[in-house]
Design an enzyme around this catalytic site. Structure first.
Site, PDB file in Angstrom:
ATOM      1  N   ASP A 115       0.857  -1.203   0.000  1.00  0.00           N
ATOM      2  CA  ASP A 115       0.000   0.000   0.000  1.00  0.00           C
ATOM      3  C   ASP A 115       0.891   1.251   0.000  1.00  0.00           C
ATOM      4  O   ASP A 115       0.691   2.182  -0.794  1.00  0.00           O
ATOM      5  CB  ASP A 115      -0.888   0.043   1.258  1.00  0.00           C
ATOM      6  CG  ASP A 115      -1.893  -1.090   1.340  1.00  0.00           C
ATOM      7  OD1 ASP A 115      -3.103  -0.830   1.298  1.00  0.00           O
ATOM      8  OD2 ASP A 115      -1.470  -2.267   1.447  1.00  0.00           O
ATOM      9  N   GLU A 142      -4.871   7.679   0.211  1.00  0.00           N
ATOM     10  CA  GLU A 142      -5.273   7.035   1.474  1.00  0.00           C
ATOM     11  C   GLU A 142      -4.188   7.031   2.556  1.00  0.00           C
ATOM     12  O   GLU A 142      -4.472   7.254   3.726  1.00  0.00           O
ATOM     13  CB  GLU A 142      -5.694   5.587   1.187  1.00  0.00           C
ATOM     14  CG  GLU A 142      -6.096   4.862   2.462  1.00  0.00           C
ATOM     15  CD  GLU A 142      -6.684   3.490   2.229  1.00  0.00           C
ATOM     16  OE1 GLU A 142      -6.607   2.974   1.105  1.00  0.00           O
ATOM     17  OE2 GLU A 142      -7.230   2.926   3.187  1.00  0.00           O
ATOM     18  N   ASP A 198      -6.376   5.504  -4.414  1.00  0.00           N
ATOM     19  CA  ASP A 198      -6.344   4.417  -3.427  1.00  0.00           C
ATOM     20  C   ASP A 198      -5.247   3.471  -3.915  1.00  0.00           C
ATOM     21  O   ASP A 198      -5.413   2.771  -4.919  1.00  0.00           O
ATOM     22  CB  ASP A 198      -7.686   3.691  -3.341  1.00  0.00           C
ATOM     23  CG  ASP A 198      -7.757   2.812  -2.099  1.00  0.00           C
ATOM     24  OD1 ASP A 198      -6.685   2.414  -1.613  1.00  0.00           O
ATOM     25  OD2 ASP A 198      -8.861   2.530  -1.629  1.00  0.00           O
ATOM     26  N   ILE A 200      -3.927   0.703  -2.788  1.00  0.00           N
ATOM     27  CA  ILE A 200      -4.510  -0.644  -2.872  1.00  0.00           C
ATOM     28  C   ILE A 200      -5.912  -0.539  -2.288  1.00  0.00           C
ATOM     29  O   ILE A 200      -6.077  -0.309  -1.085  1.00  0.00           O
ATOM     30  CB  ILE A 200      -3.702  -1.708  -2.094  1.00  0.00           C
ATOM     31  CG1 ILE A 200      -2.341  -1.912  -2.747  1.00  0.00           C
ATOM     32  CG2 ILE A 200      -4.468  -3.037  -2.068  1.00  0.00           C
ATOM     33  CD1 ILE A 200      -1.537  -3.082  -2.169  1.00  0.00           C
ATOM     34  N   ASP A 201      -6.884  -0.671  -3.153  1.00  0.00           N
ATOM     35  CA  ASP A 201      -8.263  -0.733  -2.677  1.00  0.00           C
ATOM     36  C   ASP A 201      -8.575  -2.208  -2.493  1.00  0.00           C
ATOM     37  O   ASP A 201      -8.316  -3.017  -3.379  1.00  0.00           O
ATOM     38  CB  ASP A 201      -9.195  -0.103  -3.715  1.00  0.00           C
ATOM     39  CG  ASP A 201     -10.639  -0.111  -3.255  1.00  0.00           C
ATOM     40  OD1 ASP A 201     -10.874   0.058  -2.039  1.00  0.00           O
ATOM     41  OD2 ASP A 201     -11.527  -0.288  -4.105  1.00  0.00           O
ATOM     42  N   THR A 203      -7.504  -3.885   0.569  1.00  0.00           N
ATOM     43  CA  THR A 203      -6.294  -4.454   1.188  1.00  0.00           C
ATOM     44  C   THR A 203      -6.587  -5.806   1.845  1.00  0.00           C
ATOM     45  O   THR A 203      -5.754  -6.704   1.823  1.00  0.00           O
ATOM     46  CB  THR A 203      -5.673  -3.468   2.201  1.00  0.00           C
ATOM     47  OG1 THR A 203      -5.454  -2.229   1.515  1.00  0.00           O
ATOM     48  CG2 THR A 203      -4.339  -3.960   2.734  1.00  0.00           C
ATOM     49  N   ASP A 374     -12.241   5.515  -2.467  1.00  0.00           N
ATOM     50  CA  ASP A 374     -12.853   4.192  -2.686  1.00  0.00           C
ATOM     51  C   ASP A 374     -13.831   4.191  -3.855  1.00  0.00           C
ATOM     52  O   ASP A 374     -14.401   3.141  -4.175  1.00  0.00           O
ATOM     53  CB  ASP A 374     -13.573   3.718  -1.412  1.00  0.00           C
ATOM     54  CG  ASP A 374     -12.578   3.186  -0.377  1.00  0.00           C
ATOM     55  OD1 ASP A 374     -11.538   2.647  -0.784  1.00  0.00           O
ATOM     56  OD2 ASP A 374     -12.833   3.336   0.833  1.00  0.00           O
TER      57      ASP A 374
HETATM   58  N1  A3P Z   1     -16.559  -0.630   8.124  1.00  0.00           N
HETATM   59  C1  A3P Z   1     -16.453  -0.303   6.852  1.00  0.00           C
HETATM   60  N2  A3P Z   1     -17.545  -0.003   6.124  1.00  0.00           N
HETATM   61  C2  A3P Z   1     -17.442   0.316   4.826  1.00  0.00           C
HETATM   62  N3  A3P Z   1     -16.284   0.362   4.150  1.00  0.00           N
HETATM   63  C3  A3P Z   1     -15.171   0.080   4.827  1.00  0.00           C
HETATM   64  C4  A3P Z   1     -15.192  -0.273   6.199  1.00  0.00           C
HETATM   65  N4  A3P Z   1     -13.946  -0.530   6.569  1.00  0.00           N
HETATM   66  C5  A3P Z   1     -13.175  -0.315   5.475  1.00  0.00           C
HETATM   67  N5  A3P Z   1     -13.917   0.047   4.427  1.00  0.00           N
HETATM   68  C6  A3P Z   1     -13.499   0.418   3.090  1.00  0.00           C
HETATM   69  O1  A3P Z   1     -13.828  -0.596   2.171  1.00  0.00           O
HETATM   70  C7  A3P Z   1     -12.806  -0.623   1.203  1.00  0.00           C
HETATM   71  C8  A3P Z   1     -12.830  -1.913   0.444  1.00  0.00           C
HETATM   72  O2  A3P Z   1     -13.970  -1.914  -0.335  1.00  0.00           O
HETATM   73  P1  A3P Z   1     -14.805  -3.218  -0.670  1.00  0.00           P
HETATM   74  O3  A3P Z   1     -15.666  -3.484   0.516  1.00  0.00           O
HETATM   75  O4  A3P Z   1     -15.597  -2.768  -1.851  1.00  0.00           O
HETATM   76  O5  A3P Z   1     -13.849  -4.276  -0.955  1.00  0.00           O
HETATM   77  C9  A3P Z   1     -11.572  -0.401   2.018  1.00  0.00           C
HETATM   78  O6  A3P Z   1     -10.576   0.102   1.197  1.00  0.00           O
HETATM   79  P2  A3P Z   1      -9.019  -0.206   1.509  1.00  0.00           P
HETATM   80  O7  A3P Z   1      -8.837  -1.656   1.313  1.00  0.00           O
HETATM   81  O8  A3P Z   1      -8.328   0.650   0.529  1.00  0.00           O
HETATM   82  O9  A3P Z   1      -8.797   0.221   2.921  1.00  0.00           O
HETATM   83  C10 A3P Z   1     -12.010   0.625   3.051  1.00  0.00           C
HETATM   84  O10 A3P Z   1     -11.773   1.944   2.629  1.00  0.00           O
HETATM   85 MG    MG Z   2      -6.416   1.259   0.258  1.00  0.00          MG
END
Ligand code: A3P
Ligand code: MG
Length: 438
Positions: A115, A142, A198, A200-201, A203, A374
């Site tokens: 990341d 991020e 982002d 790494i979206d 993670t 995101d």
């Molecule tokens: N409690 C929560 N509710 C909603 N989204 C959240 C969360 N915790 C983390 N995320 C977000 O959800 C993203 C992943 O999206 P998805 O659910 O579509 O896979 C994460 O991105 P990162 O992995 O960049 O932190 C983070 O920003």
């Molecule tokens: Mg990320």
């Protein structure tokens, strides 16, 4: 340019490659752009780079055909180059990710060396190519370098990844930290247009060996329109821009895809590119084939349920049971499509590609504030393919009010592969919310 937009909207033309569309500039370059040629299996890194450059040049000829587009040409090339570099680096790291390469953030979500390194690689690439000088790069991203400033194993690992990816052994650890912190820009509508990243979206998906995406967008600060979106999806196999086939297995499709992309055969991942008014395209991350224009093809008869609806893989990110209620509401009495749970903005890429899912729903916990990184890149990818992304009440997502989306999203975020699917989805959310008093 008009030719190109039309191409992306016309389902019969969907699988034409960019090399099939002849802009005047492209005709001049035709000697070196050949569509669909087969390439030898074992290709050297230099050969891969060269063919990627050719395919990017062909894409830019189509999307920047007018002389007035010179500035966009440089912007688009930089964005693709940055995402590709970071995606390649992440792909390598995911294969050998060790436990000590990952840390928990304050909100208990994970962050890895990849990341941080991806953010530095993209910030450095943007700075190197900035017309207005590196100090004028506005980037909302991020991560920050707080945990890396004191040095140590994590810092060294991140800096080594960045030195390799940037092919610059002289970069110091402090310069890498400074590059990461370029991403602290606050966004909003008061300054000039800005990048949103982002690194790494998904993670959690990255750590779990599933899907993830490197997501870079460019926002018009005044209007909040997304002008450009690039999604690097190393574990989403490129299949000539064609849809994923459900015969891959509805359940666990995500891990099947990820396994295929990680396989020894080296199936290439995908990179999505979209620019406002220019359409959406997908190509292989390794440059082994040209970009293909895609337009989400809405089902001919919308009475038929699509094969799946999409939502987060992780139930902490989105209320799976409520989206089940919404899906049943849309198909009132008929059997609702099953969920396809995929990490990251890969969902937006799949929606743009069409054929597997026409709707995407996201209902986070009520206290959670959604972050702009995101969604920004995915918004452009979906919209330029003919779809719509909005909050749960159908309102445009306001991405120029700071690093977060507004608090009131009417319960969440939703997207449809066409205006019609989006409209049906928003209506169904309202009905389901009233029925469940959500
Ligand atoms: N409690 C929560 N509710 C909603 N989204 C959240 C969360 N915790 C983390 N995320 C977000 O959800 C993203 C992943 O999206 P998805 O659910 O579509 O896979 C994460 O991105 P990162 O992995 O960049 O932190 C983070 O920003
Ligand atoms: Mg990320």
């Amino acid at each position: 340019m008009a030719q190109c937009t039309q191409l992306s909207r016309n389902s019969q033309e969907r699988n034409k490659t960019c090399s099939n569309v002849r802009s005047p500039v492209q005709q001049r370059r035709q000697g070196r752009i050949r569509a669909g040629r087969s390439l030898p299996r074992a290709r050297s890194m230099a050969a891969k780079m060269q063919s990627m450059n050719e395919h990017v040049a062909a894409l830019l000829d189509v999307t920047c055909a007018d002389d007035a587009d010179e500035e966009n040409r440089s912007l688009y090339r930089t964005a693709i180059d940055a995402v590709k570099r970071a995606s390649d680096m992440c792909h390598g790291v995911q294969r050998g990710l060790a436990e000590e390469d990952t840390k928990a953030k304050q909100d208990d979500s994970p962050v890895t060396i990849a990341d941080y390194a991806a953010q530095a690689v993209i910030a450095l690439t943007l700075m190197q190519n900035s017309k207005g000088g590196s100090e004028n790069v506005r980037l909302v991203a991020e991560e920050d370098a707080n945990e890396l400033r004191d040095g140590g194993r994590l810092t060294e690992a991140v800096a080594n990844l960045v030195r390799t990816a940037m092919d610059d052994g002289e970069l110091t650890n402090a310069q890498v930290c400074d590059a990461i912190d370029v991403g602290l820009y606050e966004g909003g509508d008061q300054g000039g247009n800005f990048w949103v990243l982002d690194p790494i979206d998904g993670t959690r998906g990255f750590v779990g060996r599933r899907q993830y995406a490197v997501c870079l967008g460019y926002v018009d600060a005044k209007t909040g329109d997304v002008l450009l979106g690039v999604l690097g999806c190393p574990n989403l196999p490129f299949r000539g821009g064609d849809v994923m086939r459900l015969s891959d297995g509805q359940e666990g499709l995500d891990s099947v895809l990820a396994a295929e992309a990680r396989s020894e055969q080296g199936v290439a991942g995908s990179v999505f590119f979209a620019a406002k008014g220019k359409g959406t395209y997908v190509g292989p991350l390794d440059g082994s084939a040209p970009f293909v224009a895609i337009g989400a093809k809405a089902r001919q008869s919308e009475e038929d349920a699509p094969p799946a609806f999409m939502e987060s893989y992780d139930a902490r990110h989105s209320d799976h049971s409520f989206s089940g209620v919404v899906a049943s509401t849309i198909f009132d009495g008929k059997s609702a499509p099953p969920p396809l749970r995929v990490d990251s903005q890969c969902k937006y890429g799949l929606l743009a590609m069409g054929g597997i899912a026409d709707i995407y729903m996201r209902f986070p916990p009520s206290k959670y504030r959604e972050k702009i990184w995101d969604h920004v890149a995915g918004i452009c990818v979906v919209e330029e393919a003919g779809g719509v992304v909005s909050d749960a009440k159908g309102r445009k997502l306001r991405v120029n009010e700071g690093r977060f989306l507004p608090e009131d999203l009417g319960g969440g975020i939703c997207a449809g592969s066409s205006q019609s699917w989006h409209g049906r989805l928003v209506d169904a959310i309202a009905v389901a919310a009233a029925a469940t008093q959500k």
